[in-house]
Design a protein around this motif. Structure first.
Motif, short mmCIF file in Angstrom:
data_model
loop_
_atom_site.label_atom_id
_atom_site.label_comp_id
_atom_site.label_asym_id
_atom_site.label_seq_id
_atom_site.Cartn_x
_atom_site.Cartn_y
_atom_site.Cartn_z
N LEU A 1 0.81 -1.23 0.00
CA LEU A 1 0.00 0.00 0.00
C LEU A 1 0.84 1.27 0.00
O LEU A 1 0.28 2.37 -0.11
CB LEU A 1 -0.92 0.01 1.22
CG LEU A 1 -1.96 -1.10 1.29
CD1 LEU A 1 -2.62 -1.12 2.66
CD2 LEU A 1 -3.01 -0.92 0.19
N ALA A 2 2.16 1.15 0.13
CA ALA A 2 3.01 2.33 0.31
C ALA A 2 2.95 3.29 -0.86
O ALA A 2 3.20 4.49 -0.71
CB ALA A 2 4.45 1.91 0.55
N PHE A 3 2.59 2.81 -2.05
CA PHE A 3 2.53 3.68 -3.23
C PHE A 3 1.47 4.76 -3.08
O PHE A 3 1.49 5.75 -3.81
CB PHE A 3 2.23 2.85 -4.48
CG PHE A 3 0.81 2.34 -4.55
CD1 PHE A 3 -0.16 3.07 -5.22
CD2 PHE A 3 0.45 1.15 -3.92
CE1 PHE A 3 -1.47 2.60 -5.28
CE2 PHE A 3 -0.84 0.69 -3.98
CZ PHE A 3 -1.81 1.41 -4.66
N GLN A 4 0.56 4.61 -2.13
CA GLN A 4 -0.52 5.57 -1.97
C GLN A 4 -0.07 6.85 -1.25
O GLN A 4 -0.85 7.75 -1.03
CB GLN A 4 -1.67 4.94 -1.19
CG GLN A 4 -2.30 3.75 -1.92
CD GLN A 4 -3.59 3.31 -1.28
OE1 GLN A 4 -4.52 4.09 -1.13
NE2 GLN A 4 -3.66 2.04 -0.90
N ASP A 5 1.19 6.92 -0.87
CA ASP A 5 1.74 8.15 -0.32
C ASP A 5 1.10 8.52 1.02
O ASP A 5 0.83 9.67 1.30
CB ASP A 5 1.56 9.31 -1.32
CG ASP A 5 2.43 10.51 -0.97
OD1 ASP A 5 3.55 10.31 -0.48
OD2 ASP A 5 1.98 11.65 -1.20
N GLY A 6 0.85 7.52 1.87
CA GLY A 6 0.25 7.81 3.17
C GLY A 6 1.23 7.83 4.31
O GLY A 6 0.83 8.00 5.46
#
Length: 249
Positions: free
Chosen positions: A231-236
């Motif tokens: 999920l890290a690609f979501q920039d959270g």
């Protein structure tokens, strides 16, 4: 009010000091969850400078004038002075934390939340002594989330605050292992609740990986590490969290 301003004036002129007095160690667990209706803003992964520049004469003048306004009980007049200083010196995270506190006292929670989120991201990178207010910042973010009835943000920030509390307690000689373990399990419960609210967010998975790792639970730790990476690609994540995730084994 004069006594308050006398306390903060040395702080405003000493950029290595922390902005706010530490809050109760149990503050991040103090509120009951609220139904989620608000949207938690994402934290940018854009890197921030770790080394803060020394303030010039004009910057010191802004802080001195802000302290004077606070000494006179005029918090509204102090606000634009601190805002101008932070805009000119965005790397001074401790001053940003103080600005956030002032915004809260002036009933501007949305602006305070943005400043607190930026403080957390910068403090994680800058380390001690700037990061001494991380638990306080997470506690304030819990309070703001409660006011917004944002269950995800409330559980996330309470969980992060508890994790940081446990991490620091583990380094303190006078704190026993039982307290650390109990606090880590409390963090896990809050972070699991945050995942239930928004399973697609990487941040609670990242902190669940860390909490389970500290508890010696390899299987759940690895599960959440894989999920955080997916999920890290979501920039959270904050920049420091994103970097730590890359290096995690």
């Amino acid at each position: 009010m004069r006594l308050y301003a006398c306390r903060i004036l040395p702080f405003l002129l000493c950029f290595g000091c922390t902005a706010l007095a530490p809050q109760s160690a149990t503050s991040p667990v103090s509120s009951d969850p609220q139904p989620a209706v608000a949207t938690q803003p994402r934290v940018s992964n854009k890197p921030a400078s770790v080394v803060a520049r020394s303030p010039g004469p004009d910057a010191k003048k802004l802080l001195t004038e802000a302290a004077k306004c606070l000494d006179e009980g005029d918090e509204a007049a102090a606000l634009p002075l601190l805002q101008e200083y932070v805009a000119a010196h965005p790397d001074h995270a401790s001053i940003r934390a103080h600005l956030a506190e002032l915004l809260l006292r002036l009933h501007k929670p949305d602006e305070a939340k943005r400043q607190l989120e930026r403080y957390v991201a910068d403090a994680q990178q800058q380390g001690e002594p700037v990061d001494q207010q991380l638990i306080h910042a997470e506690t304030r973010l819990v309070e703001i989330a409660c006011g917004e009835e944002d269950a995800y943000a409330e559980r996330l920030h309470r969980g992060i605050g508890l994790y940081v509390l446990a991490e620091r307690a583990a380094k303190a000689d006078e704190v026993d292992d039982a307290f650390v373990e109990k606090t880590l399990f409390q963090a896990v419960e809050e972070l699991k609740a945050a995942v239930k609210e928004r399973s697609e967010e990487p941040r609670p998975h990242w902190y669940l990986y860390q909490a389970w790792s500290e508890l010696g639970q390899r299987l759940p730790a690895e599960t959440h590490l894989r999920r955080a990476r997916k999920l890290a690609f979501q920039d959270g994540l904050t920049p420091a969290e994103a970097q730590a995730l890359k290096l995690a084994q």
